[in-house]
Design a protein around this motif. Structure first.
Motif, PDB file in Angstrom:
ATOM      1  N   ILE A   9       0.828  -1.224   0.000  1.00  0.00           N
ATOM      2  CA  ILE A   9       0.000   0.000   0.000  1.00  0.00           C
ATOM      3  C   ILE A   9       0.858   1.269   0.000  1.00  0.00           C
ATOM      4  O   ILE A   9       0.526   2.242  -0.676  1.00  0.00           O
ATOM      5  N   PHE A  10       1.947   1.262   0.743  1.00  0.00           N
ATOM      6  CA  PHE A  10       2.733   2.499   0.834  1.00  0.00           C
ATOM      7  C   PHE A  10       3.519   2.753  -0.462  1.00  0.00           C
ATOM      8  O   PHE A  10       3.738   3.908  -0.837  1.00  0.00           O
ATOM      9  N   ILE A  13       1.030   4.437  -2.542  1.00  0.00           N
ATOM     10  CA  ILE A  13       0.900   5.844  -2.131  1.00  0.00           C
ATOM     11  C   ILE A  13       2.056   6.653  -2.712  1.00  0.00           C
ATOM     12  O   ILE A  13       1.854   7.746  -3.262  1.00  0.00           O
ATOM     13  N   ILE A  18      -2.795   5.420  -5.078  1.00  0.00           N
ATOM     14  CA  ILE A  18      -3.921   5.538  -4.151  1.00  0.00           C
ATOM     15  C   ILE A  18      -3.737   6.819  -3.346  1.00  0.00           C
ATOM     16  O   ILE A  18      -2.611   7.296  -3.185  1.00  0.00           O
ATOM     17  N   PHE A  32       2.686  11.127   5.999  1.00  0.00           N
ATOM     18  CA  PHE A  32       1.258  11.231   5.669  1.00  0.00           C
ATOM     19  C   PHE A  32       0.444  10.678   6.828  1.00  0.00           C
ATOM     20  O   PHE A  32       0.962   9.951   7.691  1.00  0.00           O
ATOM     21  N   MET A  33      -0.845  11.034   6.836  1.00  0.00           N
ATOM     22  CA  MET A  33      -1.694  10.662   7.968  1.00  0.00           C
ATOM     23  C   MET A  33      -2.086   9.188   7.901  1.00  0.00           C
ATOM     24  O   MET A  33      -2.380   8.647   6.826  1.00  0.00           O
ATOM     25  N   ASP A  34      -2.119   8.544   9.073  1.00  0.00           N
ATOM     26  CA  ASP A  34      -2.642   7.173   9.178  1.00  0.00           C
ATOM     27  C   ASP A  34      -4.165   7.232   9.066  1.00  0.00           C
ATOM     28  O   ASP A  34      -4.800   8.083   9.695  1.00  0.00           O
ATOM     29  N   ILE A  35      -4.750   6.358   8.229  1.00  0.00           N
ATOM     30  CA  ILE A  35      -6.208   6.403   8.027  1.00  0.00           C
ATOM     31  C   ILE A  35      -6.981   5.720   9.159  1.00  0.00           C
ATOM     32  O   ILE A  35      -8.203   5.797   9.207  1.00  0.00           O
ATOM     33  N   MET A  36      -6.265   5.025  10.047  1.00  0.00           N
ATOM     34  CA  MET A  36      -6.908   4.428  11.234  1.00  0.00           C
ATOM     35  C   MET A  36      -6.200   4.973  12.471  1.00  0.00           C
ATOM     36  O   MET A  36      -5.487   4.242  13.175  1.00  0.00           O
ATOM     37  N   LEU A  44       2.444   8.749   9.691  1.00  0.00           N
ATOM     38  CA  LEU A  44       3.447   7.750   9.324  1.00  0.00           C
ATOM     39  C   LEU A  44       4.557   8.420   8.535  1.00  0.00           C
ATOM     40  O   LEU A  44       4.281   9.319   7.731  1.00  0.00           O
ATOM     41  N   PHE A  90       7.316  -1.462  13.596  1.00  0.00           N
ATOM     42  CA  PHE A  90       7.159  -2.917  13.674  1.00  0.00           C
ATOM     43  C   PHE A  90       7.905  -3.601  12.524  1.00  0.00           C
ATOM     44  O   PHE A  90       7.965  -3.064  11.415  1.00  0.00           O
ATOM     45  N   GLY A  96       4.488  -7.561  14.414  1.00  0.00           N
ATOM     46  CA  GLY A  96       3.327  -6.666  14.382  1.00  0.00           C
ATOM     47  C   GLY A  96       3.204  -5.839  13.121  1.00  0.00           C
ATOM     48  O   GLY A  96       2.317  -4.987  13.021  1.00  0.00           O
ATOM     49  N   GLN A  97       4.082  -6.076  12.128  1.00  0.00           N
ATOM     50  CA  GLN A  97       4.033  -5.278  10.903  1.00  0.00           C
ATOM     51  C   GLN A  97       2.942  -5.796   9.968  1.00  0.00           C
ATOM     52  O   GLN A  97       2.805  -7.009   9.759  1.00  0.00           O
ATOM     53  N   GLU A  98       2.168  -4.863   9.383  1.00  0.00           N
ATOM     54  CA  GLU A  98       1.095  -5.235   8.446  1.00  0.00           C
ATOM     55  C   GLU A  98       1.361  -4.730   7.044  1.00  0.00           C
ATOM     56  O   GLU A  98       0.910  -5.325   6.068  1.00  0.00           O
ATOM     57  N   VAL A  99       2.056  -3.603   6.925  1.00  0.00           N
ATOM     58  CA  VAL A  99       2.407  -3.059   5.605  1.00  0.00           C
ATOM     59  C   VAL A  99       3.932  -3.126   5.482  1.00  0.00           C
ATOM     60  O   VAL A  99       4.656  -2.551   6.317  1.00  0.00           O
ATOM     61  N   HIS A 105       5.458   5.143  13.082  1.00  0.00           N
ATOM     62  CA  HIS A 105       4.248   5.829  13.548  1.00  0.00           C
ATOM     63  C   HIS A 105       4.670   6.971  14.474  1.00  0.00           C
ATOM     64  O   HIS A 105       5.539   6.777  15.333  1.00  0.00           O
TER      65      HIS A 105
HETATM   66  P1  AMP Z   1       1.812  -1.649  10.836  1.00  0.00           P
HETATM   67  O1  AMP Z   1       2.426  -2.273   9.603  1.00  0.00           O
HETATM   68  O2  AMP Z   1       1.434  -2.658  11.871  1.00  0.00           O
HETATM   69  O3  AMP Z   1       2.655  -0.540  11.395  1.00  0.00           O
HETATM   70  O4  AMP Z   1       0.410  -1.034  10.427  1.00  0.00           O
HETATM   71  C1  AMP Z   1       0.201  -0.345   9.230  1.00  0.00           C
HETATM   72  C2  AMP Z   1      -0.430   0.998   9.507  1.00  0.00           C
HETATM   73  O5  AMP Z   1      -0.758   1.563   8.244  1.00  0.00           O
HETATM   74  C3  AMP Z   1      -1.741   0.955  10.324  1.00  0.00           C
HETATM   75  O6  AMP Z   1      -1.649   1.898  11.388  1.00  0.00           O
HETATM   76  C4  AMP Z   1      -2.803   1.349   9.319  1.00  0.00           C
HETATM   77  O7  AMP Z   1      -3.851   2.070   9.894  1.00  0.00           O
HETATM   78  C5  AMP Z   1      -2.012   2.182   8.328  1.00  0.00           C
HETATM   79  N1  AMP Z   1      -2.557   2.199   6.985  1.00  0.00           N
HETATM   80  C6  AMP Z   1      -2.982   1.148   6.245  1.00  0.00           C
HETATM   81  N2  AMP Z   1      -3.389   1.549   5.031  1.00  0.00           N
HETATM   82  C7  AMP Z   1      -3.208   2.892   4.983  1.00  0.00           C
HETATM   83  C8  AMP Z   1      -3.443   3.898   3.990  1.00  0.00           C
HETATM   84  N3  AMP Z   1      -3.942   3.608   2.785  1.00  0.00           N
HETATM   85  N4  AMP Z   1      -3.138   5.191   4.308  1.00  0.00           N
HETATM   86  C9  AMP Z   1      -2.636   5.504   5.528  1.00  0.00           C
HETATM   87  N5  AMP Z   1      -2.385   4.598   6.499  1.00  0.00           N
HETATM   88  C10 AMP Z   1      -2.676   3.318   6.233  1.00  0.00           C
END
Ligand code: AMP
Length: 138
Positions: A9-10, A13, A18, A32-36, A44, A90, A96-99, A105
């Motif tokens: 996703i990043f 961006i 996106i 850029f701003m975190d959407i959650m 972030l 993370f 704990g990493q998702e992206v 953060h």
């Molecule tokens: P992590 O990899 O655990 O640090 O989490 C990924 C972070 O990216 C989370 O806080 C999400 O809310 C944030 N995130 C996911 N998709 C987007 C997006 N399209 N724009 C901004 N932040 C995002």
């Protein structure tokens, strides 16, 4: 080490594929701003060049990113009249990493106010307003 994947996703961006609410950028980094958002002003910071996380980042990528993290932490703290700033980072799914594009953060914090639960979409109008406050403090 798992290879960097260009469809994260990043990376999208960074390529403008996106939307994002950008607050700052220089030659090497983007904020850029975190959407959650887990706190008002949650943003972030990422390098513009590819790396998954701290484990494969070059010293130059880390240096550029942490310089921008400091700049944005100071601005976000001022913008929200915060007493502190939490910086989270993370590495890999087990960490704990998702992206999987290196990111830090930056979360302005107020005494006694807990972080909100993760995974809940923010109000985009409110996030745009928070971004404007941070830009004004830069
Ligand atoms: P992590 O990899 O655990 O640090 O989490 C990924 C972070 O990216 C989370 O806080 C999400 O809310 C944030 N995130 C996911 N998709 C987007 C997006 N399209 N724009 C901004 N932040 C995002």
């Amino acid at each position: 080490m798992t290879a960097y994947e260009t469809d994260n996703i990043f990376a999208k961006i960074l390529r403008g594929e996106i939307p994002s609410t950008r607050v700052y950028e220089d030659e090497d980094t983007l904020a850029f701003m975190d959407i959650m958002p887990r706190a008002d002003g949650h943003l972030l910071v990422i390098p513009k060049t590819p790396c998954r996380n701290v484990l494969d980042a070059s010293p130059a990528q880390l240096e550029a990113v942490i310089r921008t993290v400091q700049k944005l932490a100071i601005a976000a703290k001022a913008a929200f009249d915060a007493e502190g700033v939490t910086i989270q980072q993370f590495n890999e799914a087990a960490g704990g990493q998702e992206v999987f594009h290196l990111h830090f953060h930056v979360l302005p914090r107020h005494e006694g106010v807990a972080l909100r639960a993760p995974g809940k979409m923010g109000d985009m109008a409110a996030i745009a307003g928070h971004a404007e406050k941070i830009r004004a403090a830069l």
